[in-house]
Every structure is written in structure tokens, then in C-alpha cells.
Design a protein around this motif. Structure first.
Motif, PDB file in Angstrom:
ATOM      1  N   THR A  49       0.830  -1.199   0.000  1.00 36.83           N
ATOM      2  CA  THR A  49       0.000   0.000   0.000  1.00 36.83           C
ATOM      3  C   THR A  49       0.872   1.259   0.000  1.00 36.83           C
ATOM      4  OG1 THR A  49      -1.716   1.232   1.182  1.00 36.83           O
ATOM      5  CG2 THR A  49      -0.180  -0.023   2.538  1.00 36.83           C
ATOM      6  N   SER A  51      -0.358   3.723   1.700  1.00 40.16           N
ATOM      7  CA  SER A  51      -1.083   4.376   2.788  1.00 40.16           C
ATOM      8  C   SER A  51      -0.342   4.264   4.112  1.00 40.16           C
ATOM      9  CB  SER A  51      -2.461   3.724   2.920  1.00 40.16           C
ATOM     10  OG  SER A  51      -3.190   4.329   3.953  1.00 40.16           O
ATOM     11  N   GLN A  98      -7.969   8.313  10.925  1.00 42.36           N
ATOM     12  CA  GLN A  98      -7.648   8.017   9.530  1.00 42.36           C
ATOM     13  C   GLN A  98      -8.884   8.223   8.688  1.00 42.36           C
ATOM     14  OE1 GLN A  98      -6.143   3.848  10.483  1.00 42.36           O
ATOM     15  NE2 GLN A  98      -7.200   3.410   8.571  1.00 42.36           N
ATOM     16  N   GLY A  99      -8.772   7.929   7.379  1.00 47.32           N
ATOM     17  CA  GLY A  99      -9.866   8.252   6.462  1.00 47.32           C
ATOM     18  C   GLY A  99     -11.182   7.586   6.813  1.00 47.32           C
ATOM     19  N   ARG A 100     -11.116   6.311   7.166  1.00 40.14           N
ATOM     20  CA  ARG A 100     -12.367   5.575   7.385  1.00 40.14           C
ATOM     21  C   ARG A 100     -13.119   6.073   8.623  1.00 40.14           C
ATOM     22  NH1 ARG A 100      -9.286   0.010   7.370  1.00 40.14           N
ATOM     23  NH2 ARG A 100      -8.011   1.328   6.026  1.00 40.14           N
ATOM     24  N   GLU A 103     -15.165   8.746   7.297  1.00 39.57           N
ATOM     25  CA  GLU A 103     -16.276   8.146   6.547  1.00 39.57           C
ATOM     26  C   GLU A 103     -17.378   7.686   7.507  1.00 39.57           C
ATOM     27  OE1 GLU A 103     -14.318   4.935   4.547  1.00 39.57           O
ATOM     28  OE2 GLU A 103     -13.260   6.259   3.157  1.00 39.57           O
ATOM     29  N   PHE A 123     -14.105   3.395  -2.594  1.00 42.84           N
ATOM     30  CA  PHE A 123     -13.074   2.540  -2.005  1.00 42.84           C
ATOM     31  C   PHE A 123     -13.773   1.546  -1.065  1.00 42.84           C
ATOM     32  CE2 PHE A 123      -9.799   1.632   1.269  1.00 42.84           C
ATOM     33  CZ  PHE A 123      -8.926   0.970   0.442  1.00 42.84           C
ATOM     34  N   THR A 125     -13.485   0.624   2.096  1.00 46.76           N
ATOM     35  CA  THR A 125     -13.939   1.061   3.426  1.00 46.76           C
ATOM     36  C   THR A 125     -15.109   2.052   3.301  1.00 46.76           C
ATOM     37  OG1 THR A 125     -12.355   2.905   3.507  1.00 46.76           O
ATOM     38  CG2 THR A 125     -11.644   0.824   4.489  1.00 46.76           C
ATOM     39  N   THR A 126     -15.088   2.835   2.226  1.00 50.74           N
ATOM     40  CA  THR A 126     -16.170   3.798   2.001  1.00 50.74           C
ATOM     41  C   THR A 126     -17.476   3.041   1.757  1.00 50.74           C
ATOM     42  OG1 THR A 126     -14.448   4.981   0.784  1.00 50.74           O
ATOM     43  CG2 THR A 126     -16.632   5.956   0.788  1.00 50.74           C
ATOM     44  N   THR A 181     -14.163  10.031  -5.916  1.00 51.32           N
ATOM     45  CA  THR A 181     -12.899   9.618  -5.327  1.00 51.32           C
ATOM     46  C   THR A 181     -11.764  10.083  -6.239  1.00 51.32           C
ATOM     47  OG1 THR A 181     -14.085   7.626  -4.619  1.00 51.32           O
ATOM     48  CG2 THR A 181     -11.709   7.628  -4.342  1.00 51.32           C
ATOM     49  N   ASP A 214     -13.829  12.370  -1.965  1.00 54.13           N
ATOM     50  CA  ASP A 214     -12.933  11.520  -1.191  1.00 54.13           C
ATOM     51  C   ASP A 214     -11.557  11.924  -1.704  1.00 54.13           C
ATOM     52  OD1 ASP A 214     -11.100   9.575  -0.455  1.00 54.13           O
ATOM     53  OD2 ASP A 214     -12.509   7.911  -0.624  1.00 54.13           O
ATOM     54  N   CYS A 216      -8.362  11.612  -0.821  1.00 51.78           N
ATOM     55  CA  CYS A 216      -7.112  10.949  -0.405  1.00 51.78           C
ATOM     56  C   CYS A 216      -5.904  11.321  -1.252  1.00 51.78           C
ATOM     57  CB  CYS A 216      -7.273   9.440  -0.491  1.00 51.78           C
ATOM     58  SG  CYS A 216      -8.349   8.777   0.754  1.00 51.78           S
ATOM     59  N   ARG A 217      -6.090  11.332  -2.571  1.00 51.25           N
ATOM     60  CA  ARG A 217      -4.950  11.560  -3.473  1.00 51.25           C
ATOM     61  C   ARG A 217      -5.201  12.791  -4.334  1.00 51.25           C
ATOM     62  NH1 ARG A 217      -6.048   6.181  -2.726  1.00 51.25           N
ATOM     63  NH2 ARG A 217      -4.384   4.958  -1.787  1.00 51.25           N
ATOM     64  N   SER A 254      -7.831  10.986   3.936  1.00 47.91           N
ATOM     65  CA  SER A 254      -6.880  10.165   4.668  1.00 47.91           C
ATOM     66  C   SER A 254      -5.506  10.784   4.505  1.00 47.91           C
ATOM     67  CB  SER A 254      -6.884   8.729   4.128  1.00 47.91           C
ATOM     68  OG  SER A 254      -5.753   8.037   4.621  1.00 47.91           O
ATOM     69  N   LYS A 257      -2.143   9.245   2.802  1.00 42.34           N
ATOM     70  CA  LYS A 257      -1.742   9.250   1.386  1.00 42.34           C
ATOM     71  C   LYS A 257      -1.080  10.598   1.076  1.00 42.34           C
ATOM     72  CE  LYS A 257      -5.044   5.915   1.478  1.00 42.34           C
ATOM     73  NZ  LYS A 257      -5.772   5.573   2.713  1.00 42.34           N
ATOM     74  N   ARG A 396      -2.180  -5.151  -7.486  1.00 42.63           N
ATOM     75  CA  ARG A 396      -1.768  -3.759  -7.322  1.00 42.63           C
ATOM     76  C   ARG A 396      -0.361  -3.661  -6.744  1.00 42.63           C
ATOM     77  NH1 ARG A 396      -4.496   0.616  -3.214  1.00 42.63           N
ATOM     78  NH2 ARG A 396      -3.205  -0.538  -1.727  1.00 42.63           N
TER      79      ARG A 396
HETATM   80  N1  F0G Z   1     -10.606   6.309   0.400  1.00 38.83           N
HETATM   81  C1  F0G Z   1      -9.680   5.861  -0.470  1.00 38.83           C
HETATM   82  C2  F0G Z   1      -9.781   6.234  -1.920  1.00 38.83           C
HETATM   83  C3  F0G Z   1      -8.626   5.048  -0.017  1.00 38.83           C
HETATM   84  O1  F0G Z   1      -7.714   4.624  -0.885  1.00 38.83           O
HETATM   85  C4  F0G Z   1      -8.555   4.713   1.356  1.00 38.83           C
HETATM   86  C5  F0G Z   1      -7.496   3.850   1.861  1.00 38.83           C
HETATM   87  C6  F0G Z   1      -9.535   5.231   2.225  1.00 38.83           C
HETATM   88  C7  F0G Z   1     -10.541   6.020   1.702  1.00 38.83           C
HETATM   89  C8  F0G Z   1      -9.529   4.933   3.695  1.00 38.83           C
HETATM   90  O2  F0G Z   1      -8.527   5.636   4.329  1.00 38.83           O
HETATM   91  O3  F0G Z   1      -7.004   3.847   5.214  1.00 38.83           O
HETATM   92  O4  F0G Z   1      -6.954   6.176   6.133  1.00 38.83           O
HETATM   93  O5  F0G Z   1      -8.859   4.691   6.617  1.00 38.83           O
HETATM   94  N2  F0G Z   1      -6.747   3.160   1.109  1.00 38.83           N
HETATM   95  C9  F0G Z   1      -5.620   2.312   1.490  1.00 38.83           C
HETATM   96  C10 F0G Z   1      -5.127   1.576   0.276  1.00 38.83           C
HETATM   97  C11 F0G Z   1      -5.878   1.422   2.660  1.00 38.83           C
HETATM   98  O6  F0G Z   1      -4.256   0.673   0.450  1.00 38.83           O
HETATM   99  O7  F0G Z   1      -5.536   1.863  -0.833  1.00 38.83           O
HETATM  100  P1  F0G Z   1      -7.800   5.050   5.649  1.00 38.83           P
END
Ligand code: F0G
Length: 454
Positions: A49, A51, A98-100, A103, A123, A125-126, A181, A214, A216-217, A254, A257, A396
């Protein structure tokens, strides 16, 4: 100069440990051919990852020392708030661990059974956090995204026509929010265009529906817009990111990232009433609103990371180095999701290992072989992760930020090409033990014995 170099020099190093083929075969047997079960010390190059695996800068380490650990009113919180405000423009920013966590708080407040939440691609977790509230998560990627070989500039876009049809069918009252996202992780790390962000925002808001990113990136996405979308070539990445956020009513983020942090995230909104409800939940499970689920030092390091991630030299190197891995394997016959994404390369294992049916997990078989052969860890995204819902059999290779140099990546290229050269010898896998909910993390597998029926 044509050579794009790592825009940093290395001050502190961590040794990598080589293992022998026999040792790795032993570790694989012990772990039940599940790479989540292998101890990190026995991995040479870890591409599981991007992350939480970034290397922090000297300024971020300095931020850790400066971190203010006050329970209420921490200076580090105000520093992060200032940086996040400047970038996103949202009125409220709630720090989460963290991100989740962001969420979970957002969807707990907004969603209920009967609701539908569309995205370009959620994603996992979302999706899980939406469905935990009884609502339904719906992916509406553009149809072209289904073809892994098609090279499109913005393959992460949402299908706006499909969104319009969904709103007509479900009724705006049943759609508490629309999400995008950026970049589209589950869709191959592909970017979303500014035009698509604007179109989705206009359509959603036109129906009175809240629109979230979302994010993250977000910085990688901003760089792709700069390079590929007409009109942005001379914009600073920060200005592009600010414009992306300007179309949204809030975001989940999150910091693991695009903020180079090892932990952290936040939830932002422009809605005062929503922020109040969210703060109540935040206090219940994360912490007081000026630290959320984080230490003051984390808040400080995230603030610094959010500024560093938008530096053009960094983003140019980041996107070029991911593309370097992608091109070097794809141009030598390894099918990848085209074009290369921002944070990861996805090998189309279904296309590469045509002799292994989805029921024997070609992506997982490839992950196991890559570790066995060269000590490289990657992650399957296919039938092993998603069961029957899998759309592709992918592997991946996610690239941690600022961690590996070009010679590490050259080693990965060499290993993948060697594995590809004798791919017909790779065997499929079967599950011998699994837990229904967390299969991907805990299941044990074994190689299918030769001659077994398929
Ligand atoms: N949204 C996206 C697009 C993500 O890629 C991730 C996490 C999350 C939300 C959740 O964030 O991990 O901080 O709770 N992606 C990691 C990955 C785990 O390996 O792609 P988080």
C-alpha cells in the motif's frame, strides 16, 4: 535535462533484509499463501500500500517535535486548520485518526436504509461504511473504464449520464450525497478531470444533493489535470487543488496518502448544522474536536505534509516514477491497467495468467509468485478480495511516497519480467480456511495440485 530525479536526498536510512528462496517458501507456507500474514521484516520491497508508508521530510520530523499536546486548543490543530482552510476552503475541519473514521462519522450522520450513495468508484472502506448504515453504495464509472487496455486521460471520471438516470430513478430525496474519489483508487488510480468534477457538482447541487470529494490523493489528481486537461498547464498544483475543492460541499481525507503522514485524516464540511452533529460523534469515539483521533504531533506533521505534497518537483517525480514502472513492464508484454495511475500500477493478472481461472485467483497467484521469486509484496484486487463481485483480476503494486529509489524500482521491473517469462508454470490457489468477513486478510490458501479440475 531529461532525467527526472528523486527531489530529495536521504538523511536517515532503514536497512532492507534479503531472504533466500527457501526461507520465502517457508514463510509463504506458514502464512497460508496470504501476504498479509507475512512479517514485514521478511519483505524486501513492500508495495502492499501507499497508505501510511510515506517517508516524512526533515520539516515533518521537526513538526513532530513542535507538536502541541494540549487536550483543548492545541496550536498544532490551529496550524492544520489554517493549512486545510487555505487548501479546501471548507468552513469546518474535524481531525480523525484516519480516512475511514471520517467516513464512518459522515455516513452515520447522513445515511439511512433506503438511501443510495453514488460515486465514480467507492473505495472498499467507504462502501462498507455506507452499507453499514443500511444505505446502498453505487459505483458509476465511465463505461470505458471497464476496458483495462484503453488509454484515456481521465479514466477515473464518473458517468454523468448514469448519475442523472440514477437521480431520476431513485429521487433526490433518497440520495444524501454524491461522492467522487480522486484519484479513483479502485478504478486503477486513474484521475478525474476538472470538467467532470464540475459537471458532477453542478448536476448534484442542481438537485439539492450535497457533493463530496474523497480527497485521499487530491494532489496527484491535481497534477494529472495540470498535465492533461487544456488550460491548466501553467497553474500551480495548489491552485488546481483549490479549484477542485471549490466545487464540493465537503470532503473525507486520509492523511496517510497525500499528506505523507503515517496516520491521520479529517472530515470537512461547509454545513454548520452537520458539523455540530459530526462533532458530537467525533467526541464520542475519536476525541475532542481540536485533536480528533490524533496526537498534536500528528496534526502538525499533516499540516507540513499538506504543503509539501503540492510542490511541483515532487509531483512531477511522483507521477513520472509510477509511470516508469508501468511503462517498463507494459512495454515488455505485461498487461497493466492503462494508462499508469498516480499511486500504483495494476497488473491485469486475468489477462496475464489466462491458464488460471478466476476461481483459482490469478491475482493472488501472481502476488505469491512475486514474493516467492523476489521478496516483493503486492496486493490482489480481484476474486480473492471481492468474491463474485470482482470485475477484474488485478494485482496492485502501490508505491510508498519518497521511500524507494529508481534502483529499487528497476529491481521490481526485473523481477516482474522474469516472472512473466515463465508465467505458464504459475499455479492457481484454493482456499483452505476462511472467515466470512475478513477473508482477504485472514484466509489461508494452498497451491492447486497439478491435474486438479478447473
Ligand atoms: N478512500 C480511499 C480512496 C482510499 O484509498 C482509502 C485507503 C480510504 C478512503 C480509507 O482511508 O485507510 O486512512 O482509513 N486506502 C488504502 C489503500 C488502505 O491501500 O488503498 P484510511
Amino acid at each position: 535535462m531529461q532525467t527526472i530525479i528523486e527531489p530529495f536526498r536521504i538523511k536517515s536510512v532503514e536497512p532492507l533484509r534479503h531472504t533466500t528462496l527457501e526461507q520465502r517458501e517457508g514463510f509463504l507456507r506458514e502464512a497460508g499463501y496470504n501476504l498479509f500474514g507475512i512479517r514485514a521484516r521478511n519483505i524486501l520491497i513492500d508495495l502492499l500500500t501507499d497508505s501510511g508508508t510515506s517517508a516524512m521530510s526533515t520539516e515533518q520530523w521537526a513538526s513532530l517535535m513542535r507538536g502541541d499536546e494540549s487536550y483543548a486548543g492545541s496550536d498544532s490543530f490551529y496550524r492544520l486548520r489554517r493549512v486545510a482552510d487555505d487548501l479546501t476552503g471548507f468552513r469546518h475541519m474535524l481531525p480523525t485518526h484516519q480516512g475511514r473514521a471520517a467516513e464512518r462519522i459522515l455516513f452515520t450522520v447522513l445515511c439511512k436504509p433506503g438511501h443510495v450513495v453514488p460515486s465514480n468508484t467507492h473505495f472498499d472502506t467507504t462502501r462498507a461504511n455506507i452499507e453499514f448504515t443500511g444505505a446502498k453504495a453505487v459505483d458509476l464509472p465511465i463505461p470505458e473504464a471497464a476496458d483495462t487496455q484503453l488509454r484515456l486521460d481521465f479514466k477515473g471520471n464518473m458517468d454523468v449520464t448514469a448519475l442523472e438516470a440514477l437521480i431520476a430513478r431513485e429521487g433526490a430525496a433518497h440520495i444524501p450525497l454524491v461522492m467522487l474519489t480522486v484519484t479513483n483508487n479502485s478504478g486503477g488510480g486513474q484521475p478525474v478531470s476538472m470538467a467532470n468534477i464540475e459537471a458532477v457538482s453542478r448536476l448534484s447541487r442542481g438537485h439539492g444533493i450535497t457533493f463530496y470529494l474523497d480527497a485521499c490523493r487530491f494532489a496527484e489528481n491535481a497534477w494529472f489535470i495540470r498535465e492533461r486537461e487544456p488550460g491548466y498547464a501553467d497553474w500551480a498544483p495548489k491552485r488546481i487543488a483549490q479549484k477542485m475543492f471549490s466545487f464540493a460541499d465537503g470532503c473525507t481525507f486520509s492523511a496517510k496518502k497525500d499528506a505523507f503522514a503515517n496516520i491521520g485524516g479529517f472530515l470537512s464540511t461547509n454545513d454548520d448544522r452537520l458539523a455540530l452533529l459530526e462533532n458530537n460523534l467525533l467526541i464520542l469515539t475519536e476525541g475532542f474536536p481540536t485533536y480528533g483521533g490524533l496526537a498534536g504531533r500528528d496534526l502538525d506533521a499533516i499540516a507540513t505534509g499538506l504543503e509539501e505534497v503540492l510542490e511541483p518537483d515532487y509531483l512531477r517525480y511522483r507521477i513520472a516514477s509510477t509511470g516508469y514502472l508501468g511503462r517498463h513492464i507494459a512495454d515488455h508484454g505485461v498487461p497493466i491497467v492503462e494508462p499508469p495511475g498516480g499511486h500504483a500500477i495494476y497488473i491485469d493478472a486475468g489477462r496475464m495468467l489466462t491458464h488460471i481461472p478466476p476461481s483459482q485467483f490469478p491475482g493472488q497467484a501472481l502476488a505469491v509468485e512475486l514474493y516467492r521469486h523476489a521478496g516483493i509484496r503486492s496486493v490482489e484486487i480481484g476474486s480473492f478480495m471481492f468474491g463474485d463481485a470482482a470485475q477484474h483480476e488485478l494485482l496492485r503494486l502501490a508505491i510508498p511516497r519518497r521511500v524507494y529509489t529508481q534502483s529499487h524500482i528497476d529491481y521490481v521491473v526485473e523481477a516482474i519480467l522474469e516472472v512473466n517469462a515463465r508465467k505458464s508454470a504459475i499455479r492457481g490457489l484454493e482456499i483452505v480456511e476462511e472467515q466470512p468477513f475478513l477473508r482477504h486478510f485472514t484466509a489461508r490458501l494452498r497451491p492447486v495440485t497439478a491435474g486438479a479440475t478447473r
